[in-house]
Design a protein around this motif. Structure first.
Motif, short mmCIF file in Angstrom:
data_model
loop_
_atom_site.label_atom_id
_atom_site.label_comp_id
_atom_site.label_asym_id
_atom_site.label_seq_id
_atom_site.Cartn_x
_atom_site.Cartn_y
_atom_site.Cartn_z
N HIS A 85 0.84 -1.20 0.00
CA HIS A 85 0.00 0.00 0.00
C HIS A 85 0.87 1.25 0.00
O HIS A 85 0.62 2.20 -0.76
CB HIS A 85 -0.95 -0.02 1.20
N ASN A 88 2.66 1.35 -3.37
CA ASN A 88 1.73 1.71 -4.43
C ASN A 88 1.59 3.24 -4.52
O ASN A 88 1.62 3.82 -5.60
CB ASN A 88 0.37 1.06 -4.19
N ASP A 120 -0.94 -2.25 -7.14
CA ASP A 120 -2.34 -2.09 -7.57
C ASP A 120 -2.50 -1.10 -8.72
O ASP A 120 -3.18 -1.39 -9.71
CB ASP A 120 -3.19 -1.64 -6.38
N THR A 124 -3.85 -1.73 -12.48
CA THR A 124 -5.01 -1.01 -13.02
C THR A 124 -4.67 -0.35 -14.35
O THR A 124 -5.47 -0.35 -15.29
CB THR A 124 -5.49 0.06 -12.02
#
Length: 378
Positions: A85, A88, A120, A124
């Motif tokens: 996290h 990212n 992530d 995407t």
């Protein structure tokens, strides 16, 4: 001072393997391609791993303003995935800044060796990661490092070519004598074109790749003129007219050249202009392709050195300049109908013996032409 090219290696500071690979990248780019008198072309490499300050787990943001072109290399692994996290967010901010620089920089992510999914936002945005988990079948750390270096060099050269408006891939022209170099040349071509290894390189092997009715000399000149020449120097290579043609044509076009010495017994006479380029000694093993990838790394490294030097020299020189990616030799002076006012070549300056021969030739062929290194004009 703004660098033309700078590399940034990014990894999680807890990863010993990430640190090892980062150091390996740094050592390689500390001197790429041809080395003369202990001097080689250096590409600066910076690390982004150590936490920025007290209470932080993330490194300082990458400084993109210190180079015209930045290559950001992400070494993803399980340690990075544990803090995915935070990573990212850090990488997303970095990619936003790269995008604002108008395509001058390149983001090159290498996926986790243990198969963790991409970050992530990268997933995407459909950012392709190099899948290092597929490299588990390679022999050892050194083999995996060579694969990473090769792919990185290919990415950098392709990026710089696109920025220069060159849309076609640059082929590896494998020059060889059929009599005793064909097996080694074929092994290299087959390795590059193997779907198992999936290397994004093109090759040109011999006349079998031509269409019926095609002018083979014209096609050879075209492929050599846009490619990197990998010359398989076997015992009879220097005595074959077409091998001599290919090597001298690459020199005429100032292309990257690497000689691959596979000689077994003796050479009765060496070609006098088959020097002044890097030479790598190998002993090909038919049952093991492990000798090929380090060779391709050498070729791509010499190619990148030529790319960077020529860009720097062309930008620093007036129009009436011949930019040579190698030290000047008699071949460069004599085969041209006209020489410009200036010849620029890589540092360091020629030694006295070489310089005396070239200056004598210049005095006879073009007395007004001046010869100097890039360091002498910048």
């Amino acid at each position: 001072m703004i660098d033309l090219l700078r590399l940034h290696v990014v990894w999680d500071h807890r990863s010993a393997e990430g640190e090892r690979i980062a150091e390996r990248i740094s050592r390689h780019f500390d001197g790429i391609g041809m080395e003369r008198d202990g001097v080689a072309h250096r590409v600066p490499v910076r690390f982004a791993s150590t936490p920025w300050g007290e209470g932080s787990t993330m490194p300082r943001p990458v400084d993109l303003a210190r180079a015209r072109h930045n290559i950001v290399i992400l070494l993803q692994d399980e340690e990075m995935f544990e803090r995915r996290h935070a990573w990212n967010e850090w990488v997303s901010e970095l990619r936003d800044r790269i995008a604002k620089r108008g395509g001058q920089d390149l983001y090159v992510p290498f996926g986790s060796p243990t198969g963790e999914p991409p970050l992530d936002q990268d997933a995407t945005d459909r950012v392709q990661y190099q899948r290092r988990k597929k490299w588990s079948g390679l022999a050892d750390h050194e083999a995996r490092d060579q694969r990473l270096l090769l792919l990185l060099l290919i990415c950098i050269r392709e990026h710089l070519r696109k920025l220069a408006g060159k849309t076609n891939r640059e082929p590896i022209f494998v020059s060889h004598a059929k009599a005793d170099g064909d097996e080694s040349a074929r092994a290299i071509v087959d390795f590059i074109n193997s779907t198992k290894d999936g290397l994004p390189l093109e090759t040109f092997y011999d006349a079998t790749e031509l269409m019926p009715g095609e002018d083979y000399r014209e096609r050879f000149e075209s492929e050599i003129g846009r490619g990197t020449l990998l010359a398989i120097v076997s015992d009879v290579y220097d005595s074959r007219p077409w091998c001599v043609f290919e090597l001298t044509q690459a020199k005429r076009r100032r292309r990257p050249i690497v000689l691959v010495d596979i000689g077994g017994r003796r050479t009765s006479r060496t070609f006098p202009y088959g020097a002044n380029v890097p030479r790598v000694r190998v002993r090909p093993v038919p049952s093991d392709a492990g000798w090929i990838e380090p060779l391709l790394v050498e070729a791509m490294s010499e190619g990148l050195r030529c790319d960077l030097f020529e860009q720097q020299a062309n930008e620093a020189s007036p129009a009436d300049t011949l930019v040579l990616p190698r030290p000047p030799e008699l071949f460069d002076i004599i085969h041209r109908d006209r020489l410009p006012g200036r010849i620029v070549y890589p540092d360091p300056p020629l030694g006295d013996i070489e310089a005396d021969l070239v200056l004598r030739a210049l005095a006879a062929a073009s007395p007004a032409t001046r010869m100097m290194t890039l360091g002498e004009i910048t």
